[in-house]
Scaffold this motif. Structure first.
Motif, PDB file in Angstrom:
ATOM      1  N   HIS A 146     -46.194 -31.990  35.107  1.00 33.78           N
ATOM      2  CA  HIS A 146     -45.288 -32.863  34.360  1.00 33.78           C
ATOM      3  C   HIS A 146     -44.427 -32.061  33.408  1.00 33.78           C
ATOM      4  O   HIS A 146     -44.879 -31.086  32.821  1.00 33.78           O
ATOM      5  N   TYR A 172     -62.976 -38.965  35.566  1.00 32.67           N
ATOM      6  CA  TYR A 172     -63.485 -40.267  35.125  1.00 32.67           C
ATOM      7  C   TYR A 172     -64.302 -40.026  33.855  1.00 32.67           C
ATOM      8  O   TYR A 172     -64.805 -38.917  33.652  1.00 32.67           O
ATOM      9  N   LEU A 231     -51.289 -41.318  28.800  1.00 28.84           N
ATOM     10  CA  LEU A 231     -51.168 -42.461  29.697  1.00 28.84           C
ATOM     11  C   LEU A 231     -52.393 -42.620  30.600  1.00 28.84           C
ATOM     12  O   LEU A 231     -52.403 -43.412  31.546  1.00 28.84           O
ATOM     13  N   TYR A 232     -53.453 -41.874  30.291  1.00 32.21           N
ATOM     14  CA  TYR A 232     -54.703 -41.994  31.053  1.00 32.21           C
ATOM     15  C   TYR A 232     -55.225 -43.437  30.954  1.00 32.21           C
ATOM     16  O   TYR A 232     -55.282 -44.011  29.861  1.00 32.21           O
ATOM     17  N   LYS A 247     -54.700 -35.015  43.677  1.00 34.80           N
ATOM     18  CA  LYS A 247     -56.073 -34.699  44.093  1.00 34.80           C
ATOM     19  C   LYS A 247     -56.072 -34.157  45.524  1.00 34.80           C
ATOM     20  O   LYS A 247     -56.698 -33.132  45.821  1.00 34.80           O
ATOM     21  N   GLY A 297     -53.228 -40.650  44.083  1.00 35.13           N
ATOM     22  CA  GLY A 297     -54.136 -39.558  44.395  1.00 35.13           C
ATOM     23  C   GLY A 297     -53.503 -38.391  45.145  1.00 35.13           C
ATOM     24  O   GLY A 297     -54.207 -37.586  45.751  1.00 35.13           O
TER      25      GLY A 297
HETATM   26  P1  NDP Z   1     -52.734 -41.101  40.393  1.00 36.01           P
HETATM   27  O1  NDP Z   1     -52.555 -42.462  39.808  1.00 36.01           O
HETATM   28  O2  NDP Z   1     -51.990 -40.730  41.622  1.00 36.01           O
HETATM   29  O3  NDP Z   1     -54.279 -40.938  40.735  1.00 36.01           O
HETATM   30  C1  NDP Z   1     -55.290 -41.034  39.775  1.00 36.01           C
HETATM   31  C2  NDP Z   1     -56.219 -39.889  40.052  1.00 36.01           C
HETATM   32  O4  NDP Z   1     -57.012 -39.625  38.917  1.00 36.01           O
HETATM   33  C3  NDP Z   1     -57.128 -40.183  41.213  1.00 36.01           C
HETATM   34  O5  NDP Z   1     -57.182 -39.065  42.041  1.00 36.01           O
HETATM   35  C4  NDP Z   1     -58.467 -40.510  40.553  1.00 36.01           C
HETATM   36  O6  NDP Z   1     -59.556 -39.982  41.271  1.00 36.01           O
HETATM   37  C5  NDP Z   1     -58.399 -39.789  39.210  1.00 36.01           C
HETATM   38  N1  NDP Z   1     -58.965 -40.522  38.051  1.00 36.01           N
HETATM   39  C6  NDP Z   1     -59.694 -39.959  37.070  1.00 36.01           C
HETATM   40  N2  NDP Z   1     -60.037 -40.847  36.150  1.00 36.01           N
HETATM   41  C7  NDP Z   1     -59.524 -42.032  36.545  1.00 36.01           C
HETATM   42  C8  NDP Z   1     -59.551 -43.356  36.001  1.00 36.01           C
HETATM   43  N3  NDP Z   1     -60.182 -43.631  34.859  1.00 36.01           N
HETATM   44  N4  NDP Z   1     -58.897 -44.340  36.656  1.00 36.01           N
HETATM   45  C9  NDP Z   1     -58.253 -44.070  37.805  1.00 36.01           C
HETATM   46  N5  NDP Z   1     -58.193 -42.846  38.365  1.00 36.01           N
HETATM   47  C10 NDP Z   1     -58.816 -41.833  37.745  1.00 36.01           C
HETATM   48  O7  NDP Z   1     -52.474 -40.099  39.209  1.00 36.01           O
HETATM   49  P2  NDP Z   1     -52.216 -38.480  39.180  1.00 36.01           P
HETATM   50  O8  NDP Z   1     -53.227 -37.817  40.042  1.00 36.01           O
HETATM   51  O9  NDP Z   1     -50.797 -38.201  39.453  1.00 36.01           O
HETATM   52  O10 NDP Z   1     -52.489 -38.198  37.635  1.00 36.01           O
HETATM   53  C11 NDP Z   1     -53.769 -38.377  37.026  1.00 36.01           C
HETATM   54  C12 NDP Z   1     -53.646 -38.121  35.518  1.00 36.01           C
HETATM   55  O11 NDP Z   1     -53.238 -36.804  35.254  1.00 36.01           O
HETATM   56  C13 NDP Z   1     -52.643 -39.013  34.816  1.00 36.01           C
HETATM   57  O12 NDP Z   1     -53.196 -39.389  33.577  1.00 36.01           O
HETATM   58  C14 NDP Z   1     -51.437 -38.127  34.643  1.00 36.01           C
HETATM   59  O13 NDP Z   1     -50.661 -38.457  33.556  1.00 36.01           O
HETATM   60  C15 NDP Z   1     -52.075 -36.780  34.474  1.00 36.01           C
HETATM   61  N6  NDP Z   1     -51.205 -35.714  34.941  1.00 36.01           N
HETATM   62  C16 NDP Z   1     -50.848 -34.733  34.061  1.00 36.01           C
HETATM   63  C17 NDP Z   1     -50.051 -33.707  34.446  1.00 36.01           C
HETATM   64  C18 NDP Z   1     -49.601 -32.673  33.474  1.00 36.01           C
HETATM   65  O14 NDP Z   1     -48.816 -31.810  33.794  1.00 36.01           O
HETATM   66  N7  NDP Z   1     -50.044 -32.711  32.241  1.00 36.01           N
HETATM   67  C19 NDP Z   1     -49.590 -33.573  35.818  1.00 36.01           C
HETATM   68  C20 NDP Z   1     -49.997 -34.651  36.662  1.00 36.01           C
HETATM   69  C21 NDP Z   1     -50.772 -35.667  36.224  1.00 36.01           C
HETATM   70  P3  NDP Z   1     -60.155 -40.743  42.594  1.00 36.01           P
HETATM   71  O15 NDP Z   1     -59.142 -40.505  43.655  1.00 36.01           O
HETATM   72  O16 NDP Z   1     -61.419 -40.021  42.865  1.00 36.01           O
HETATM   73  O17 NDP Z   1     -60.307 -42.183  42.263  1.00 36.01           O
END
Ligand code: NDP
Length: 316
Positions: A143, A46, A72-73, A263, A260
């Motif tokens: 990814h 976050y 895509l964050y 995570k 999630g």
């Molecule tokens: P999900 O949508 O499944 O879950 C979001 C996760 O990110 C949650 O666990 C959440 O934590 C956390 N988080 C951190 N900041 C934020 C925010 N601003 N808004 C919402 N959730 C947030 O996504 P993923 O876990 O699959 O992916 C998270 C990010 O990581 C994405 O941006 C994705 O593109 C990137 N990613 C990159 C990879 C790579 O190889 N480069 C591989 C996988 C993902 P909480 O549960 O505590 O709310």
């Protein structure tokens, strides 16, 4: 001087991958202090967490380090503001269009690297003004590209397409692989999986242990309909496979993935129901080691293999 070392002001052209849930300030600062480029994985942080992590990283190292930012964050504007405010030296962007943020970051004096899985996107990244590309092959964890181009084929293709430095990624966790990547035309390497199995990585201990136990064939690339991802086989993976067997729709796959999962697996240590993202090279990782020892081992082996190749002097 090596172009990657010169560009980032580092000793060794080893970039640590900014992996979600695994790459916090302890790992990033340890890699930077060891002479590589440590990276914070901002995709799972976050905005206020990234701010805290940057404060801690800056206190732990006076060497250059960077942030990996998946484009895509959801709260990307906030991350960009934090990165600029902290004067982060290097940003690695991925999963999006490099045109959107590159000039904004570069105007602040920040070096920008974009991650690509094809020569076409490498060229687009160069046109967008990035300083270097990470070319990531099929072997990589997390990814990945849809085309399944292996590192062996991707690096020469990207090298031919662009003039900017090329950093090879995917399947690299040893000095021997680093020599191979450089022979293919890379100026440096990005290493992810090998740094997961370190005490400094923020991953859950159960996930680290699973990575050390991983064997050949334990990972597969799946979920191409959503975002292709390489992960370890477990109950969640089997659920996805069963969905494919019954010809599940994209919506159904989305539902199975839920939110999630990464995570749950990598940070909370649920080895059965979580997403365990790791590269094929996990089969070569046989023990936990401090990040500095990983860097030293890779560089020692790199120099040794270079010497052996020179000594054998194969010329046909
Ligand atoms: P999900 O949508 O499944 O879950 C979001 C996760 O990110 C949650 O666990 C959440 O934590 C956390 N988080 C951190 N900041 C934020 C925010 N601003 N808004 C919402 N959730 C947030 O996504 P993923 O876990 O699959 O992916 C998270 C990010 O990581 C994405 O941006 C994705 O593109 C990137 N990613 C990159 C990879 C790579 O190889 N480069 C591989 C996988 C993902 P909480 O549960 O505590 O709310």
């Amino acid at each position: 001087m090596n172009r990657v070392n010169a560009l980032f002001g580092i000793k060794y052209p080893i970039i640590q991958a900014g992996m979600i849930w695994c790459s916090g300030w302890e790992l990033a600062s340890a890699v930077s202090n060891a002479g590589g480029l440590g990276i914070l994985g901002a995709g799972s942080m976050y905005p206020h967490i990234l701010d805290e992590q940057l404060n801690k990283c800056k206190a732990a190292t006076d060497k250059p380090f960077g942030v990996n930012l998946p484009l895509l964050y959801p709260d990307i504007d906030k991350h960009i503001e934090t990165i600029i405010r902290h004067k982060v030296p290097v940003v690695i962007t991925s999963a999006g269009n490099p045109k959107t943020w590159t000039s904004i970051l570069k105007n602040e004096g920040i070096k920008v690297i974009h991650v690509v899985s094809s020569a076409k996107f490498a060229l687009k990244s160069q046109d967008a003004g990035v300083d270097a590309v990470v070319a990531e092959g099929f072997e990589a964890g997390g990814h990945n590209g849809r085309e399944e181009t292996t590192t062996l084929c991707l690096i020469p293709l990207v090298k031919e397409a662009v003039q900017i430095p090329v950093i090879a990624a995917g399947g690299i966790g040893t000095g021997r692989a680093m020599v191979a990547a450089m022979a293919l035309g890379a100026d440096g390497v990005q290493i992810g999986s090998r740094f997961v199995a370190t005490p400094e990585s923020s991953a859950h201990q159960s996930f680290k242990d699973r990575v050390v136990q991983a064997n050949e064939g334990d990972t597969l690339l799946t979920l191409k309909e959503l975002t292709p991802v390489r992960l370890l086989k477990n109950s969640f993976f089997n659920e996805v496979m069963a969905a494919y067997e019954r010809d599940a729709s994209k919506e159904e796959l989305e539902q199975i993935l839920g939110r999630g999962r990464a995570k749950k697996g990598m940070f909370e240590g649920d080895l059965e129901n979580g997403e365990l993202e790791i590269g094929q090279v996990s089969a070569l990782i046989k023990s936990m080691k401090p990040a500095a020892a990983v860097v030293e081992e890779i560089i020692t082996e790199y120099n040794q293999i270079r010497r052996e190749l020179n000594h054998n002097n194969y010329e046909f």
